[in-house]
Scaffold this motif. Structure first.
Motif, PDB file in Angstrom:
ATOM      1  N   LEU B 100      -6.966 137.662-114.226  1.00  0.00           N
ATOM      2  CA  LEU B 100      -7.042 139.060-114.657  1.00  0.00           C
ATOM      3  C   LEU B 100      -7.415 139.132-116.142  1.00  0.00           C
ATOM      4  O   LEU B 100      -8.291 139.901-116.538  1.00  0.00           O
ATOM      5  N   GLU B 121     -15.159 147.618-111.452  1.00  0.00           N
ATOM      6  CA  GLU B 121     -15.194 147.381-110.004  1.00  0.00           C
ATOM      7  C   GLU B 121     -15.833 146.025-109.694  1.00  0.00           C
ATOM      8  O   GLU B 121     -15.344 145.252-108.879  1.00  0.00           O
ATOM      9  N   LYS B 122     -16.939 145.769-110.369  1.00  0.00           N
ATOM     10  CA  LYS B 122     -17.653 144.523-110.113  1.00  0.00           C
ATOM     11  C   LYS B 122     -16.793 143.312-110.482  1.00  0.00           C
ATOM     12  O   LYS B 122     -16.710 142.334-109.745  1.00  0.00           O
ATOM     13  N   ASN B 129     -11.062 140.516-105.176  1.00  0.00           N
ATOM     14  CA  ASN B 129     -10.187 141.683-105.042  1.00  0.00           C
ATOM     15  C   ASN B 129      -8.704 141.363-105.184  1.00  0.00           C
ATOM     16  O   ASN B 129      -7.856 142.054-104.616  1.00  0.00           O
ATOM     17  N   SER B 130      -8.413 140.327-105.947  1.00  0.00           N
ATOM     18  CA  SER B 130      -6.993 140.034-106.162  1.00  0.00           C
ATOM     19  C   SER B 130      -6.411 140.977-107.211  1.00  0.00           C
ATOM     20  O   SER B 130      -5.200 141.077-107.352  1.00  0.00           O
ATOM     21  N   ILE B 131      -7.259 141.654-107.963  1.00  0.00           N
ATOM     22  CA  ILE B 131      -6.761 142.682-108.880  1.00  0.00           C
ATOM     23  C   ILE B 131      -7.505 143.987-108.614  1.00  0.00           C
ATOM     24  O   ILE B 131      -8.595 143.992-108.038  1.00  0.00           O
ATOM     25  N   LYS B 132      -6.891 145.085-109.036  1.00  0.00           N
ATOM     26  CA  LYS B 132      -7.501 146.403-108.827  1.00  0.00           C
ATOM     27  C   LYS B 132      -8.096 146.909-110.142  1.00  0.00           C
ATOM     28  O   LYS B 132      -7.589 146.575-111.229  1.00  0.00           O
ATOM     29  N   PRO B 133      -9.160 147.735-110.045  1.00  0.00           N
ATOM     30  CA  PRO B 133      -9.756 148.278-111.268  1.00  0.00           C
ATOM     31  C   PRO B 133      -8.725 148.943-112.173  1.00  0.00           C
ATOM     32  O   PRO B 133      -8.785 148.805-113.399  1.00  0.00           O
ATOM     33  N   GLN B 134      -7.769 149.645-111.572  1.00  0.00           N
ATOM     34  CA  GLN B 134      -6.732 150.308-112.368  1.00  0.00           C
ATOM     35  C   GLN B 134      -5.942 149.295-113.217  1.00  0.00           C
ATOM     36  O   GLN B 134      -5.646 149.536-114.385  1.00  0.00           O
ATOM     37  N   GLU B 135      -5.630 148.163-112.590  1.00  0.00           N
ATOM     38  CA  GLU B 135      -4.886 147.134-113.320  1.00  0.00           C
ATOM     39  C   GLU B 135      -5.731 146.571-114.461  1.00  0.00           C
ATOM     40  O   GLU B 135      -5.239 146.313-115.560  1.00  0.00           O
ATOM     41  N   LEU B 137      -7.977 148.146-116.148  1.00  0.00           N
ATOM     42  CA  LEU B 137      -8.026 149.123-117.240  1.00  0.00           C
ATOM     43  C   LEU B 137      -6.719 149.153-118.021  1.00  0.00           C
ATOM     44  O   LEU B 137      -6.711 149.300-119.240  1.00  0.00           O
ATOM     45  N   GLU B 138      -5.607 149.020-117.308  1.00  0.00           N
ATOM     46  CA  GLU B 138      -4.323 149.026-118.014  1.00  0.00           C
ATOM     47  C   GLU B 138      -4.175 147.793-118.905  1.00  0.00           C
ATOM     48  O   GLU B 138      -3.731 147.880-120.048  1.00  0.00           O
ATOM     49  N   TRP B 139      -4.591 146.655-118.366  1.00  0.00           N
ATOM     50  CA  TRP B 139      -4.480 145.425-119.159  1.00  0.00           C
ATOM     51  C   TRP B 139      -5.507 145.381-120.278  1.00  0.00           C
ATOM     52  O   TRP B 139      -5.328 144.678-121.267  1.00  0.00           O
ATOM     53  N   GLU B 140      -6.560 146.140-120.115  1.00  0.00           N
ATOM     54  CA  GLU B 140      -7.527 146.241-121.208  1.00  0.00           C
ATOM     55  C   GLU B 140      -6.827 146.771-122.466  1.00  0.00           C
ATOM     56  O   GLU B 140      -7.024 146.260-123.574  1.00  0.00           O
ATOM     57  N   LEU B 141      -5.979 147.778-122.269  1.00  0.00           N
ATOM     58  CA  LEU B 141      -5.244 148.339-123.411  1.00  0.00           C
ATOM     59  C   LEU B 141      -4.266 147.334-124.003  1.00  0.00           C
ATOM     60  O   LEU B 141      -4.108 147.246-125.223  1.00  0.00           O
TER      61      LEU B 141
END
Lengths: 161, 289
Positions: B100, B121-122, B129-135, B137-141
Motif C-alpha cells: 500500500l 484505481e489503476k 485489489n488488495s487495497i481500495k482507492p479510498q484507503e 487516498l487516506e494513506w496519501e495524507l
C-alpha cells in the motif's frame, strides 16, 4: 475541455505486475493505523502551532492567533461543500489547516499569515536591514486557516540550517 | 477538425530550459540541498521490526514493473522510492502495509512529475485489489504528513543533464549514455545500499558506469579510466574514491541483476514478448561488462 487520459496505458490483460506481495491486507488494521498516525500528525501540528485544528481554536503558546474578518479571500480557500474539482470529491476532507501538517520553521512564511517581529527577520545578505523595507510587513498566505492570522511573539532559536 | 490525429503522444513536453540546465548556480543549489531529502537513518537496524531488506527489494521491483508498464517518466520511480525510504525511516510499519505504501508513493511521485498521473484505481488494480482507492487516498495524507509535505526531493535524474553537458562526448553518443545512466539509476533505487547515498553521487556513478560499459562495444568517449572519474568527481564535488567505490557497486548490482535475469530466462518464466515490453531490462542486456 477533454482531459487527456492515460487510456492508452491500460493495464495489459493478465499483467504480471498485478499481484499482491505480502498476502492478505487487513482493512481493519489499516484503518486503525491510519487513524493513529493521523492523530499523531494532528497532535504534532497542535503543539507546533499552538492551535487546535480540529475545533479551529487558538491555544496558549508561542503564537498569538487573531481572528481575521473579511480578508477578501479567493473562494478557493474558503470552506465549501464537497470539492468535486479536486479528485472526484471522494477524499475525506478534514480542516484545510490540517493538511499543512507540521511545516518546518523555514516554511513559516509560506504557511502562516503572520507579522514577524523586526529582529526575527531574515535579511538577505548584502542588504543589511534597510529600515522599513520589510519589517512589520504582513505576509499573506491564507491556507493555514481561513479565519485567523498570528503574530509571532517569540524568537525561535532552533532554526534549522 | 476532420484531420485531427489521435495517435499523437498525449504527453506534452517542454523544450529543455537553458536557464535551468546551463546555469551552474542550479547545479550548486542542487548539491547544497540534496542531503535534506535523504532518509534519516538506516531503518532496518533502528526502526523497522517486521520489514526486512528483501521485502524492500520485492516492493521496489514491483513498483519498477508498474512504472515501466505505465510508461511513467523516468524520475517517478526513484522519487517514489525516496518517499518510501523517508517514511520507513520514521514510522515502524508492518509488512502487510508495505505494498500500500509503495502504491501511495508512486501515486504522489506521479502526480508531482507527470502531466497525466497514475490514478488511484489503476494502482489498486496493480495490488491485485488488495487495497481500495479510498484507503490509498487516506494513506496519501498520512504519508504527506510524515514527509512534512516536502515532496520536491532531489533525485539523481536532476543531475544527469548537468553532468552530461560537461563531458567531452560527441553529442550523438549522449542519448545512449543518458539512457544507460537512467537504467543504472533505477537499478540503484531498487537496492537499499544506495538509499543513503547523495543523489549526485548516484548520478555521477551511473554516468561513469554507463560510459565504461558502452566503451567496450564502441567508442563513446575520448576520456576513459581515471581521467573520466576525475572529471566526473570534479563536476559534482564528489570524492574520487567514493565515486570509484560507488561506480563499482553499481557494476556489481548490474551483474547480479543480469545473472538473475538469465536465471529467469533459463526457467522460461518470462517469454520474449514480456521482456521486450520492459524497457529497462532490454537496456541492461545491451551492456557488457
Amino acid at each position: 475541455m477533454a482531459e487527456p487520459s492515460r487510456d492508452a496505458q491500460q493495464i495489459p490483460r493478465g499483467s504480471k505486475a498485478c499481484r499482491r506481495l505480502f498476502g492478505p491486507v487487513d482493512s481493519e488494521q489499516l484503518r486503525r493505523d491510519c487513524d493513529a498516525l493521523m492523530a499523531g500528525c494532528v497532535q504534532e501540528a497542535r503543539e507546533r502551532w499552538n492551535f487546535d485544528f480540529v475545533t479551529e481554536t487558538p491555544l496558549e503558546g508561542d503564537f498569538a492567533w487573531e481572528r481575521v474578518w473579511g480578508l477578501g479571500l479567493p473562494k478557493l480557500y474558503l470552506p465549501a461543500g464537497p470539492r468535486d474539482d479536486l479528485g472526484g470529491g471522494k477524499r475525506p476532507s478534514p480542516s484545510p489547516a490540517l493538511l499543512q501538517g507540521t511545516a518546518q520553521e523555514d516554511h513559516l512564511d509560506l504557511s502562516l499569515t503572520c507579522t514577524l517581529m523586526p529582529h526575527t527577520l531574515e535579511r538577505p545578505e548584502g542588504s543589511p536591514g534597510a529600515p522599513g523595507t520589510s519589517q512589520g510587513r504582513k505576509r499573506r498566505q491564507t491556507s493555514m486557516t481561513d479565519f485567523y492570522h498570528s503574530k509571532r511573539r517569540l524568537i525561535f532559536s532552533k532554526r534549522k540550517p | 477538425m476532420e484531420l485531427l490525429c489521435c495517435e499523437v503522444d498525449p504527453v506534452r513536453r517542454a523544450v529543455p530550459d537553458a536557464n535551468l540546465l546551463y546555469d551552474d548556480r542550479v547545479l550548486q543549489n542542487l548539491l547544497t540541498i540534496e542531503e535534506r531529502y535523504l532518509p534519516q537513518c538506516s531503518y532496518f537496524k533502528c526502526v523497522q521490526k517486521d520489514i526486512q531488506p528483501y521485502m524492500r527489494r520485492m516492493v521496489a521491483t514491483w513498483m519498477l514493473e508498474v512504472c515501466e508498464e505505465q510508461k511513467c517518466e523516468e524520475e517517478v520511480f526513484p522519487l517514489a522510492m525516496n518517499y518510501l525510504d523517508r517514511f520507513l525511516a520514521g514510522v515502524p510499519t508492518p509488512k502487510t502495509h508495505l505494498q500500500l505504501l509503495g502504491a501511495v508513493c508512486m501515486f504522489l511521485a506521479s502526480k508531482l512529475k507527470e502531466t497525466i498521473p497514475l490514478t488511484a484505481e489503476k494502482l489498486c488494480i496493480y495490488t491485485d485489489n488488495s487495497i481500495k482507492p479510498q484507503e490509498l487516498l487516506e494513506w496519501e495524507l498520512v504519508v504527506l504528513g510524515k514527509l512534512k509535505w516536502n515532496l520536491a526531493a532531489v533525485t539523481p535524474h536532476d543531475f544527469i543533464e548537468h553532468i552530461l553537458r560537461k563531458l567531452p562526448q560527441p553529442s550523438e553518443k549522449l542519448s545512449l549514455i543518458r539512457k544507460h545512466a537512467q537504467t543504472f539509476i533505477a537499478l540503484c533505487a531498487t537496492d537499499f545500499k544506495f538509499a543513503m547515498y547523495p543523489p549526485s553521487m548516484i548520478a555521477t556513478g551511473s554516468v561513469g558506469a554507463a560510459i565504461c560499459g558502452l566503451q567496450q562495444d564502441e567508442d563513446v568517449s575520448s576520456l576513459t579510466g581515471d581521467a573520466l572519474v576525475d572529471l566526473l568527481a570534479k563536476i559534482t564535488n564528489t570524492d574520487v574514491d567514493c565515486l570509484k567505490a560507488c561506480q563499482e557497486q553499481i557494476e556489481v548490482v548490474l551483474l547480479n541483476s543480469l545473472q538473475q535475469f538469465r536465471q529467469d530466462q533459463g526457467d522460461g518464466s518470462k517469454s520474449e514478448d514480456e521482456l521486450d515490453q520492459a524497457s529497462t531490462p532490454t537496456d541492461v542486456r545491451d551492456i557488457d561488462l
